[in-house]
Design an enzyme around this catalytic site. Structure first.
Site, PDB file in Angstrom:
ATOM      1  CB  SER A  71      24.939 105.778  15.697  1.00 56.40           C
ATOM      2  OG  SER A  71      25.730 106.218  14.201  1.00 56.40           O
ATOM      3  N   GLY A  72      23.300 104.477  12.785  1.00 53.09           N
ATOM      4  CA  GLY A  72      23.468 103.032  11.786  1.00 53.09           C
ATOM      5  C   GLY A  72      22.598 102.554  11.381  1.00 53.09           C
TER       6      GLY A  72
ATOM      7  N   GLY B 299      19.620 108.856   8.351  1.00 56.49           N
ATOM      8  CA  GLY B 299      20.058 109.392   7.218  1.00 56.49           C
ATOM      9  C   GLY B 299      19.278 108.171   5.985  1.00 56.49           C
TER      10      GLY B 299
ATOM     11  NE  ARG C  46      29.624 109.764   9.772  1.00 52.52           N
ATOM     12  CZ  ARG C  46      28.671 109.718  10.037  1.00 52.52           C
ATOM     13  NH1 ARG C  46      27.729 110.206   9.864  1.00 52.52           N
ATOM     14  NH2 ARG C  46      28.279 109.843  11.302  1.00 52.52           N
TER      15      ARG C  46
ATOM     16  NE  ARG D 242      27.382 105.609   9.449  1.00 53.27           N
ATOM     17  CZ  ARG D 242      27.122 106.171  10.455  1.00 53.27           C
ATOM     18  NH1 ARG D 242      25.399 106.647  10.289  1.00 53.27           N
ATOM     19  NH2 ARG D 242      27.324 106.669  11.066  1.00 53.27           N
TER      20      ARG D 242
ATOM     21  NE  ARG E 158      29.202 107.520  15.794  1.00 52.37           N
ATOM     22  CZ  ARG E 158      28.323 108.540  14.872  1.00 52.37           C
ATOM     23  NH1 ARG E 158      27.027 108.163  14.730  1.00 52.37           N
ATOM     24  NH2 ARG E 158      29.292 109.731  15.620  1.00 52.37           N
TER      25      ARG E 158
HETATM   26  P1  ADP Z   1      21.547 106.792  10.368  1.00 53.35           P
HETATM   27  O1  ADP Z   1      21.778 108.139   9.654  1.00 53.35           O
HETATM   28  O2  ADP Z   1      21.279 106.011  11.225  1.00 53.35           O
HETATM   29  O3  ADP Z   1      23.000 106.997  11.242  1.00 53.35           O
HETATM   30  P2  ADP Z   1      22.296 105.366   8.133  1.00 53.35           P
HETATM   31  O4  ADP Z   1      21.013 105.971   6.822  1.00 53.35           O
HETATM   32  O5  ADP Z   1      24.408 106.515   7.602  1.00 53.35           O
HETATM   33  O6  ADP Z   1      22.201 105.337   9.513  1.00 53.35           O
HETATM   34  O7  ADP Z   1      22.384 104.420   7.653  1.00 53.35           O
HETATM   35  C1  ADP Z   1      23.434 103.821   7.794  1.00 53.35           C
HETATM   36  C2  ADP Z   1      24.218 102.557   6.774  1.00 53.35           C
HETATM   37  O8  ADP Z   1      23.371 100.973   6.861  1.00 53.35           O
HETATM   38  C3  ADP Z   1      24.030 102.452   5.712  1.00 53.35           C
HETATM   39  O9  ADP Z   1      25.473 103.076   4.557  1.00 53.35           O
HETATM   40  C4  ADP Z   1      23.119 102.649   4.992  1.00 53.35           C
HETATM   41  O10 ADP Z   1      23.784 102.605   3.418  1.00 53.35           O
HETATM   42  C5  ADP Z   1      22.496 101.144   5.575  1.00 53.35           C
HETATM   43  N1  ADP Z   1      21.396 100.863   5.530  1.00 53.35           N
HETATM   44  C6  ADP Z   1      20.358 101.635   5.791  1.00 53.35           C
HETATM   45  N2  ADP Z   1      19.228 101.379   5.973  1.00 53.35           N
HETATM   46  C7  ADP Z   1      19.368  99.390   5.010  1.00 53.35           C
HETATM   47  C8  ADP Z   1      18.060  98.742   5.122  1.00 53.35           C
HETATM   48  N3  ADP Z   1      17.122  98.740   5.705  1.00 53.35           N
HETATM   49  N4  ADP Z   1      19.175  97.447   5.250  1.00 53.35           N
HETATM   50  C9  ADP Z   1      20.230  97.582   5.411  1.00 53.35           C
HETATM   51  N5  ADP Z   1      21.466  98.644   4.781  1.00 53.35           N
HETATM   52  C10 ADP Z   1      21.321  99.566   5.473  1.00 53.35           C
HETATM   53  P1  5GP Z   2      25.991 110.965  13.480  1.00 50.23           P
HETATM   54  O1  5GP Z   2      27.366 111.300  14.386  1.00 50.23           O
HETATM   55  O2  5GP Z   2      25.944 109.859  12.902  1.00 50.23           O
HETATM   56  O3  5GP Z   2      25.552 112.151  12.476  1.00 50.23           O
HETATM   57  O4  5GP Z   2      24.590 111.737  14.266  1.00 50.23           O
HETATM   58  C1  5GP Z   2      24.622 111.249  15.877  1.00 50.23           C
HETATM   59  C2  5GP Z   2      23.374 111.436  16.745  1.00 50.23           C
HETATM   60  O5  5GP Z   2      23.244 112.250  17.075  1.00 50.23           O
HETATM   61  C3  5GP Z   2      22.489 110.651  15.755  1.00 50.23           C
HETATM   62  O6  5GP Z   2      21.795 109.891  16.734  1.00 50.23           O
HETATM   63  C4  5GP Z   2      21.700 111.836  15.363  1.00 50.23           C
HETATM   64  O7  5GP Z   2      20.193 111.298  15.636  1.00 50.23           O
HETATM   65  C5  5GP Z   2      21.881 112.753  16.908  1.00 50.23           C
HETATM   66  N1  5GP Z   2      21.596 114.331  15.972  1.00 50.23           N
HETATM   67  C6  5GP Z   2      22.246 114.427  15.386  1.00 50.23           C
HETATM   68  N2  5GP Z   2      22.274 116.095  15.557  1.00 50.23           N
HETATM   69  C7  5GP Z   2      21.152 116.345  16.464  1.00 50.23           C
HETATM   70  C8  5GP Z   2      20.614 117.620  17.050  1.00 50.23           C
HETATM   71  O8  5GP Z   2      20.621 118.778  16.474  1.00 50.23           O
HETATM   72  N3  5GP Z   2      20.264 117.065  18.710  1.00 50.23           N
HETATM   73  C9  5GP Z   2      20.484 115.984  18.887  1.00 50.23           C
HETATM   74  N4  5GP Z   2      19.662 115.865  20.093  1.00 50.23           N
HETATM   75  N5  5GP Z   2      20.475 115.025  18.578  1.00 50.23           N
HETATM   76  C10 5GP Z   2      21.181 115.269  17.312  1.00 50.23           C
END
Ligand code: ADP
Ligand code: 5GP
Length: 392
Positions: free
Chosen positions: A142-143, A147, A173, A266, A277
């Site tokens: 996560s993070g 996404g 969210r 974030r 997380r």
């Molecule tokens: P995930 O989907 O893996 O949980 P997100 O895409 O929500 O992560 O990204 C988490 C945070 O990190 C967001 O605020 C995003 O804008 C930022 N972020 C993503 N990639 C980078 C990067 N390469 N460098 C700095 N910040 C980033």
């Molecule tokens: P978030 O709550 O940040 O959206 O997601 C938390 C985690 O759940 C992330 O690691 C994301 O990849 C995972 N996740 C999101 N959707 C699914 C799903 O459909 N199946 C599984 N196994 N993990 C998921």
């Protein structure tokens, strides 16, 4: 010689075939595989597709558990045994992109489900004409930026990629929309749906349930797009073991400190949730690197550089945006058709005009509980097409 075609019910075959009294009705057809006769279309209601199975040795009938997405109605169809695993069904009087169905009777998925249900099981899978690229599974803590990278792809190539919208029991969210980012649901509802076989995979992640429904992947395939799944490592493991032939990519942070910074910046989780997380991230990073599930490991340091590497892995060139796939030609299939199987092709003989359409199954991928992809369908001049061994 090619395999004997399956039988379409006519008056001669209606009540007697292969020495078995099948008492076929309406639009029913049958296929014999091993010691079993599968009767397809078997309900009193011709708009509902039922299945019944006769044990040819004992004469006993069984109504199986039917999984997968079944055709809404089959008002006339032809079918042919493809191999000991599955039957091909072609709906009559339909558009070719809606007409191809598979009934799996002994694939790995069906065998697994027989063990779970303890009953006879069959599973439907709709055929998708054309070669959409392999689905993409993206995992990572996560993070880390999954996404963000997925959004960049979807914005730059909206006609090429489609996002698999997962179900989750976590709360939305602020900017998340139901049906767009997730299908937000209740724990007890999701548990029931898991039992009923709705999900391709599911997992408990950070204290909530998350899952990919079969339908979430199917709607993307039906739109002719390449499906992107954002799922955790447990989910990736389940998908690896499923019939979905995907590419698996694991995204890592440049450092653990940077992951923590991004997660905090974030600002979508409470302090407690962030801690949970981060604790889970340690195990996820270890598994991502060492489990062998993933085909590619991407370090998301500089965002733009990482995005370029992702596009490279997915085989996207700058010209890709314009170079959209030409969709396969859609044929009108008539009411009057018959099938013959030759090696990995099925010849669809269309009515009195004897137009022939070839369904090439040599590159099929996927299958129940999702779609069967990679089918090729084309019309042939029957004088030039090589159909040696075909018994029509
Ligand atoms: P995930 O989907 O893996 O949980 P997100 O895409 O929500 O992560 O990204 C988490 C945070 O990190 C967001 O605020 C995003 O804008 C930022 N972020 C993503 N990639 C980078 C990067 N390469 N460098 C700095 N910040 C980033
Ligand atoms: P978030 O709550 O940040 O959206 O997601 C938390 C985690 O759940 C992330 O690691 C994301 O990849 C995972 N996740 C999101 N959707 C699914 C799903 O459909 N199946 C599984 N196994 N993990 C998921």
């Amino acid at each position: 010689m090619g395999e004997a075609p399956a039988f379409y019910v006519d008056d001669m075959q209606r009540n007697f075939s292969n020495g078995l009294d099948l008492k076929l009705k309406g639009f029913e057809t049958f296929v014999v595989i091993g010691n079993k006769t599968y009767v397809i279309g078997g309900t009193d209601d011709p708009t509902s597709v039922g299945i019944r199975i006769l044990n040819n040795l004992t004469g006993e009938w069984v109504v199986p558990t039917i999984l997968g997405t079944k055709p809404k109605a089959l008002k006339g169809h032809s079918c042919v045994r493809l191999n000991k695993d599955r039957i091909l069904i072609i709906a009559h009087n339909s558009k070719s992109d809606e007409s191809v169905w598979f009934l799996e009777v002994d694939t790995q998925f069906v065998r697994d489900q027989k063990n779970i249900f303890g009953t006879e099981v069959v599973a439907w899978s709709k055929g998708v004409i054309g070669n959409t690229e392999r689905p993409v599974v993206i995992s990572g803590p996560s993070g880390v930026g999954k996404g963000t990278l997925i959004n960049m792809l979807m914005n730059d190539y909206p006609t090429m990629f489609g996002f698999s919208v997962s179900h989750t029991t976590r709360a939305p969210r602020e900017k998340e929309q139901n049906g767009v980012h997730y299908h937000f649901t209740k724990h007890n509802v999701m548990e029931e749906e898991i039992k009923s076989g709705k999900f391709l995979e599911f997992a408990a992640v950070h204290g909530n349930l998350y899952g990919t429904s079969v339908e979430a992947v199917d709607v993307v395939a039906d739109a002719g797009k390449r499906c992107i799944l954002d799922i955790d490592v447990q989910g990736a493991r389940s998908v690896r073991a499923s019939s979905l032939d995907a590419i698996f990519i694991f995204v890592c942070p440049p450092s653990f400190e940077e992951l923590e910074n991004r997660l905090r910046a974030r600002g979508t989780e409470t302090q407690e949730q962030i801690q949970k997380r981060l604790r889970n991230a340690k195990a996820e990073l270890e598994e991502g690197r060492t489990s062998g599930i993933f085909d590619h490991i991407l370090v998301n340091d500089d965002l733009e550089a990482c995005y370029e590497r992702l596009k490279n892995i997915l085989g996207i060139r700058e010209s890709s945006n314009a170079a959209q796939k030409t969709s396969s030609k859609v044929f009108d299939l008539p009411t009057d058709l018959s099938l013959s199987k030759v090696d990995e092709k099925v010849i669809i003989n269309c009515g009195p005009a004897e137009q022939k359409v070839v369904l090439d199954l040599s590159s099929i991928k996927g299958g129940a509980p999702g779609r069967t992809r990679g089918l090729d369908l084309y019309a042939v001049d029957h004088l030039t097409e090589n159909v040696h061994g075909c018994d029509y």
